[in-house]
Design a protein around this motif. Structure first.
Motif, PDB file in Angstrom:
ATOM      1  N   LYS A   1      27.420  78.137  -7.368  1.00  0.00           N
ATOM      2  CA  LYS A   1      28.731  78.407  -6.748  1.00  0.00           C
ATOM      3  C   LYS A   1      28.858  77.682  -5.417  1.00  0.00           C
ATOM      4  O   LYS A   1      29.880  77.041  -5.149  1.00  0.00           O
ATOM      5  N   SER A   2      27.816  77.786  -4.595  1.00  0.00           N
ATOM      6  CA  SER A   2      27.903  77.136  -3.281  1.00  0.00           C
ATOM      7  C   SER A   2      27.929  75.622  -3.409  1.00  0.00           C
ATOM      8  O   SER A   2      28.631  74.946  -2.677  1.00  0.00           O
ATOM      9  N   MET A   3      27.143  75.123  -4.337  1.00  0.00           N
ATOM     10  CA  MET A   3      27.083  73.662  -4.492  1.00  0.00           C
ATOM     11  C   MET A   3      28.421  73.122  -5.005  1.00  0.00           C
ATOM     12  O   MET A   3      28.886  72.060  -4.578  1.00  0.00           O
ATOM     13  N   ILE A   4      29.039  73.854  -5.921  1.00  0.00           N
ATOM     14  CA  ILE A   4      30.354  73.445  -6.428  1.00  0.00           C
ATOM     15  C   ILE A   4      31.362  73.433  -5.282  1.00  0.00           C
ATOM     16  O   ILE A   4      32.126  72.475  -5.104  1.00  0.00           O
ATOM     17  N   GLU A   5      31.315  74.487  -4.485  1.00  0.00           N
ATOM     18  CA  GLU A   5      32.237  74.558  -3.353  1.00  0.00           C
ATOM     19  C   GLU A   5      31.967  73.430  -2.355  1.00  0.00           C
ATOM     20  O   GLU A   5      32.885  72.810  -1.835  1.00  0.00           O
ATOM     21  N   PHE A   6      30.681  73.182  -2.142  1.00  0.00           N
ATOM     22  CA  PHE A   6      30.309  72.106  -1.227  1.00  0.00           C
ATOM     23  C   PHE A   6      30.882  70.775  -1.709  1.00  0.00           C
ATOM     24  O   PHE A   6      31.471  70.008  -0.949  1.00  0.00           O
ATOM     25  N   ARG A   7      30.714  70.511  -2.988  1.00  0.00           N
ATOM     26  CA  ARG A   7      31.237  69.259  -3.540  1.00  0.00           C
ATOM     27  C   ARG A   7      32.753  69.177  -3.396  1.00  0.00           C
ATOM     28  O   ARG A   7      33.300  68.137  -3.024  1.00  0.00           O
ATOM     29  N   LYS A   8      33.404  70.309  -3.681  1.00  0.00           N
ATOM     30  CA  LYS A   8      34.875  70.331  -3.597  1.00  0.00           C
ATOM     31  C   LYS A   8      35.377  70.030  -2.191  1.00  0.00           C
ATOM     32  O   LYS A   8      36.483  69.528  -2.012  1.00  0.00           O
ATOM     33  N   ASN A   9      34.564  70.395  -1.199  1.00  0.00           N
ATOM     34  CA  ASN A   9      34.993  70.167   0.183  1.00  0.00           C
ATOM     35  C   ASN A   9      34.462  68.869   0.759  1.00  0.00           C
ATOM     36  O   ASN A   9      34.669  68.593   1.940  1.00  0.00           O
ATOM     37  N   SER A  10      33.758  68.117  -0.056  1.00  0.00           N
ATOM     38  CA  SER A  10      33.152  66.899   0.468  1.00  0.00           C
ATOM     39  C   SER A  10      33.824  65.655  -0.091  1.00  0.00           C
ATOM     40  O   SER A  10      33.755  65.375  -1.284  1.00  0.00           O
ATOM     41  N   GLU A  11      34.450  64.934   0.815  1.00  0.00           N
ATOM     42  CA  GLU A  11      35.091  63.677   0.437  1.00  0.00           C
ATOM     43  C   GLU A  11      34.031  62.692  -0.090  1.00  0.00           C
ATOM     44  O   GLU A  11      34.259  61.989  -1.075  1.00  0.00           O
ATOM     45  N   ALA A  12      32.876  62.697   0.564  1.00  0.00           N
ATOM     46  CA  ALA A  12      31.824  61.754   0.163  1.00  0.00           C
ATOM     47  C   ALA A  12      31.315  62.046  -1.249  1.00  0.00           C
ATOM     48  O   ALA A  12      31.112  61.136  -2.049  1.00  0.00           O
ATOM     49  N   LEU A  13      31.095  63.323  -1.560  1.00  0.00           N
ATOM     50  CA  LEU A  13      30.595  63.638  -2.902  1.00  0.00           C
ATOM     51  C   LEU A  13      31.650  63.394  -3.967  1.00  0.00           C
ATOM     52  O   LEU A  13      31.343  63.000  -5.085  1.00  0.00           O
ATOM     53  N   GLN A  14      32.908  63.616  -3.618  1.00  0.00           N
ATOM     54  CA  GLN A  14      33.952  63.439  -4.632  1.00  0.00           C
ATOM     55  C   GLN A  14      34.340  61.973  -4.816  1.00  0.00           C
ATOM     56  O   GLN A  14      34.525  61.523  -5.931  1.00  0.00           O
ATOM     57  N   ASP A  15      34.488  61.284  -3.710  1.00  0.00           N
ATOM     58  CA  ASP A  15      35.045  59.933  -3.818  1.00  0.00           C
ATOM     59  C   ASP A  15      34.180  58.837  -3.217  1.00  0.00           C
ATOM     60  O   ASP A  15      34.533  57.667  -3.286  1.00  0.00           O
ATOM     61  N   GLY A  16      33.081  59.221  -2.606  1.00  0.00           N
ATOM     62  CA  GLY A  16      32.297  58.228  -1.882  1.00  0.00           C
ATOM     63  C   GLY A  16      31.564  57.255  -2.791  1.00  0.00           C
ATOM     64  O   GLY A  16      31.413  57.503  -3.993  1.00  0.00           O
ATOM     65  N   ASN A  17      31.109  56.169  -2.176  1.00  0.00           N
ATOM     66  CA  ASN A  17      30.303  55.246  -2.964  1.00  0.00           C
ATOM     67  C   ASN A  17      28.869  55.757  -3.052  1.00  0.00           C
ATOM     68  O   ASN A  17      28.525  56.779  -2.461  1.00  0.00           O
ATOM     69  N   TYR A  18      28.067  55.036  -3.806  1.00  0.00           N
ATOM     70  CA  TYR A  18      26.703  55.471  -4.086  1.00  0.00           C
ATOM     71  C   TYR A  18      25.737  54.348  -3.740  1.00  0.00           C
ATOM     72  O   TYR A  18      26.009  53.182  -4.040  1.00  0.00           O
ATOM     73  N   ARG A  19      24.627  54.683  -3.082  1.00  0.00           N
ATOM     74  CA  ARG A  19      23.605  53.674  -2.812  1.00  0.00           C
ATOM     75  C   ARG A  19      22.242  54.347  -2.793  1.00  0.00           C
ATOM     76  O   ARG A  19      22.045  55.366  -2.144  1.00  0.00           O
ATOM     77  N   ARG A  20      21.314  53.774  -3.554  1.00  0.00           N
ATOM     78  CA  ARG A  20      19.975  54.331  -3.564  1.00  0.00           C
ATOM     79  C   ARG A  20      19.239  53.908  -2.304  1.00  0.00           C
ATOM     80  O   ARG A  20      19.430  52.792  -1.809  1.00  0.00           O
TER      81      ARG A  20
END
Ligand code: TEU
Ligand code: CA
Length: 541
Positions: free
Chosen positions: A456-475
């Motif tokens: 639940k918290s992680m889902i909420e965290f993702r929903k409130n995070s621009e980076a997790l929702q739309d950000g780019n990815y780099r290893r």
């Protein structure tokens, strides 16, 4: 912005109806059962449900063998129940995505029955062929082991890439296109928001010629990702899907990143996203029954490859065809809870659309089956027959099948600690895990520190995070069995740490403050990650 597609930031929850919740005590999950749990799902925070098949079906492959696409399986309820599910979900802001199984129908579908009776119109909906000499029309193999052809009473054969109860449709026939697009419209008009398209990249057979001989799936070069398939997807999209605000995710078998790009590139207007399988096969020798040890470094390499290749991958760690992710990639002993939370964090931090499979959110484990007799899956049954032909003894077959059977993911959802886990008041269709005593929704709802509350918290965290929702990815460079990557948007940069081992792991820490973790602050260390530690660290930009 308003032009953004709704599903781009969605979190999807997969329901396998038979195993989810039984409302009338017949031991089989049903639509009313699902409706009774909609508030639970709303609380969890998901946006859409992918509903495995609920259409009328004799149930030889639990609904992936459809006998009437415009009707509901009476075991699951009625059309009114389904309409109620769609409208109740809608009221809660949850969309329903149906499974669309169009590579094959059930052999009990009216079309196939008419074909068997000799009706030429319907014979051309399928592939009927004469044998060659005393043998099959070609050398193709079935996904479930054995040959891809079965004999009819008349002595000719029909093609089935899955069980003999699942004859393949002939997608070269334009009438099949018209029938199936009509079915799509039927459901979209009822308010369904899209489809998960079953084995969609194999539906178009380019030819029925013999295939190159392989240990499994001889013939696949004649139907995998064919031009004809791309053509069909374009037409589905143009003529049907684009007219509604759909989300279309394809189950695409044996795809490489290049295949997947072609199938889901936004500009090509075919699928919106695809499920790939490479990470599922990380611990086998190319054939899922022959397993080898799991190496986190391999999983990380694969995930990184797909994260880089695709704009919007459909991310998942388990589904109704795979073993439970905590068995697959985590630890079911001492680190059950930590590793389940780590996998949650990983799945919900990747770029793309995350899928959560029923029970995953409470850390459900593989079925505790004692023998092959407890299994119900047609694939396990057929594979057992094939392994017998290979002269493997019972103890070996038992071991190979129990560790991999799809029934591992199909045991009923554990709602509480009571005898039937709150799943049914009757006799469950498949054995319930003994660990329901502590792995169950009711217990976990009460425990702030549970896997469920972590989800639940992680889902909420993702929903409130621009980076997790739309950000780019780099290893980011790290020891090979620790996965570190950044997700970055205009205003936010996050470092994601996933220790996929049960050891402490020394890593370099970047960023400023820890925003999310599966360890308490007091338990954390400054210079290493604890076993299965997951961390999200915010960095100023
Ligand atoms: O699965 C396709 C498929 O390839 C798997 O069944 C396969 O055997 C396994 O995942 C390999 O690891 C889809 C459905 O998800 C599955 O449940 C159906 O049985 C199958 O199609 C036929 O419709
Ligand atoms: Ca029921």
């Amino acid at each position: 912005t308003s032009t953004k597609k709704w599903w781009k930031n969605a979190i999807v929850y997969q329901i396998y109806p038979r195993s989810f919740c039984d409302s009338n005590g017949d031991g089989i999950g049903d639509i009313s059962g699902i409706i009774s749990k909609l508030h639970y799902l709303k609380e969890l925070g998901i946006d859409a449900i992918w509903l495995s098949p609920v259409y009328r079906s004799p149930g030889y492959d639990n609904g992936y063998d459809i006998s009437d696409y415009k009707d509901i399986n009476p075991e699951f309820g009625t059309m009114e129940d389904m309409e109620r599910l769609i409208s109740r979900a809608k009221r809660l802001g949850i969309k329903i995505i149906m499974d669309l199984v169009i590579n094959h129908t059930s052999d009990e579908h009216e079309w196939f029955q008419k074909a068997l009776a000799g009706d030429d119109k319907y014979r051309d909906y399928y592939y009927f062929r004469e044998g060659v000499g005393s043998s099959y029309p070609n050398n193709w193999g079935s996904f479930f082991g054995g040959r891809a052809w079965s004999k009819t009473e008349k002595g000719d054969y029909y093609l089935h890439l899955f069980s003999k109860k699942q004859p393949d449709l002939n997608w070269q026939n334009p009438e099949v296109f018209d029938e199936i697009t009509d079915i799509m419209r039927f459901w979209l008009d009822k308010g369904v928001a899209g489809f998960r398209c079953d084995v969609i990249n194999i539906i178009y057979k380019e030819s029925l010629e013999n295939g190159k001989k392989r240990f499994a799936l001889t013939g696949k070069e004649h139907y995998l990702n064919t031009d004809g398939c791309h053509e069909l997807l374009k037409r589905f999209n143009e003529e049907v899907w684009s007219k509604y605000k759909t989300f279309i995710v394809g189950e695409t078998v044996f795809v490489t990143p290049d295949d997947a790009k072609l199938l889901s590139d936004e500009n090509r207007k075919e699928l919106d996203a695809v499920f790939f399988f490479e990470h599922m096969d990380v611990d086998n020798y190319g054939i899922k029954w022959f397993k080898k040890g799991f190496k986190p470094s391999r999983l990380i390499k694969i995930l990184d490859k797909w994260q880089t290749a695709l704009e919007v991958p459909a991310n998942y760690l388990e589904n109704h065809d795979q073993i439970r992710s905590v068995n697959h990639f985590g630890n079911v002993g001492k680190y059950w809870e930590k590793s389940a939370k780590l996998l949650c964090g990983l799945n919900l931090s990747l770029r793309g659309v995350p899928f959560i499979y029923e029970g995953e959110e409470i850390g459900m484990t593989n079925g505790d089956f004692k023998g092959l007799r407890e299994l119900k899956d047609i694939e396990s049954y057929n594979i057992n027959q094939s392994l017998k032909k290979m002269l493997l003894v019972h103890s070996i077959r038992r071991k190979l099948i129990l560790q991999t059977t799809r029934d591992n993911a199909r045991t009923p959802v554990q709602w509480d600690a009571s005898d039937n886990a709150g799943f049914t008041t009757g006799i469950p269709w498949l054995k319930i895990n003994a660990n329901k005593s502590f792995i169950n929704v009711e217990t976990e709802l009460r425990d702030d520190n549970s896997i469920l509350n972590f989800y639940k918290s992680m889902i909420e965290f993702r929903k409130n995070s621009e980076a997790l929702q739309d950000g780019n990815y780099r290893r980011v460079a790290s020891p090979s069995d620790v996965y570190i990557f950044t997700r970055e948007s205009t205003h936010e940069r996050l470092y994601i740490y996933c220790n996929l081992t049960n050891f402490n792991k020394a890593v370099e820490f970047y960023g400023d403050n820890i925003a999310f973790s599966n360890y308490e602050e007091s338990e954390r260390e400054n210079f290493f990650l604890k076993p299965y530690e997951f961390r999200v660290v915010v960095s100023n930009i």
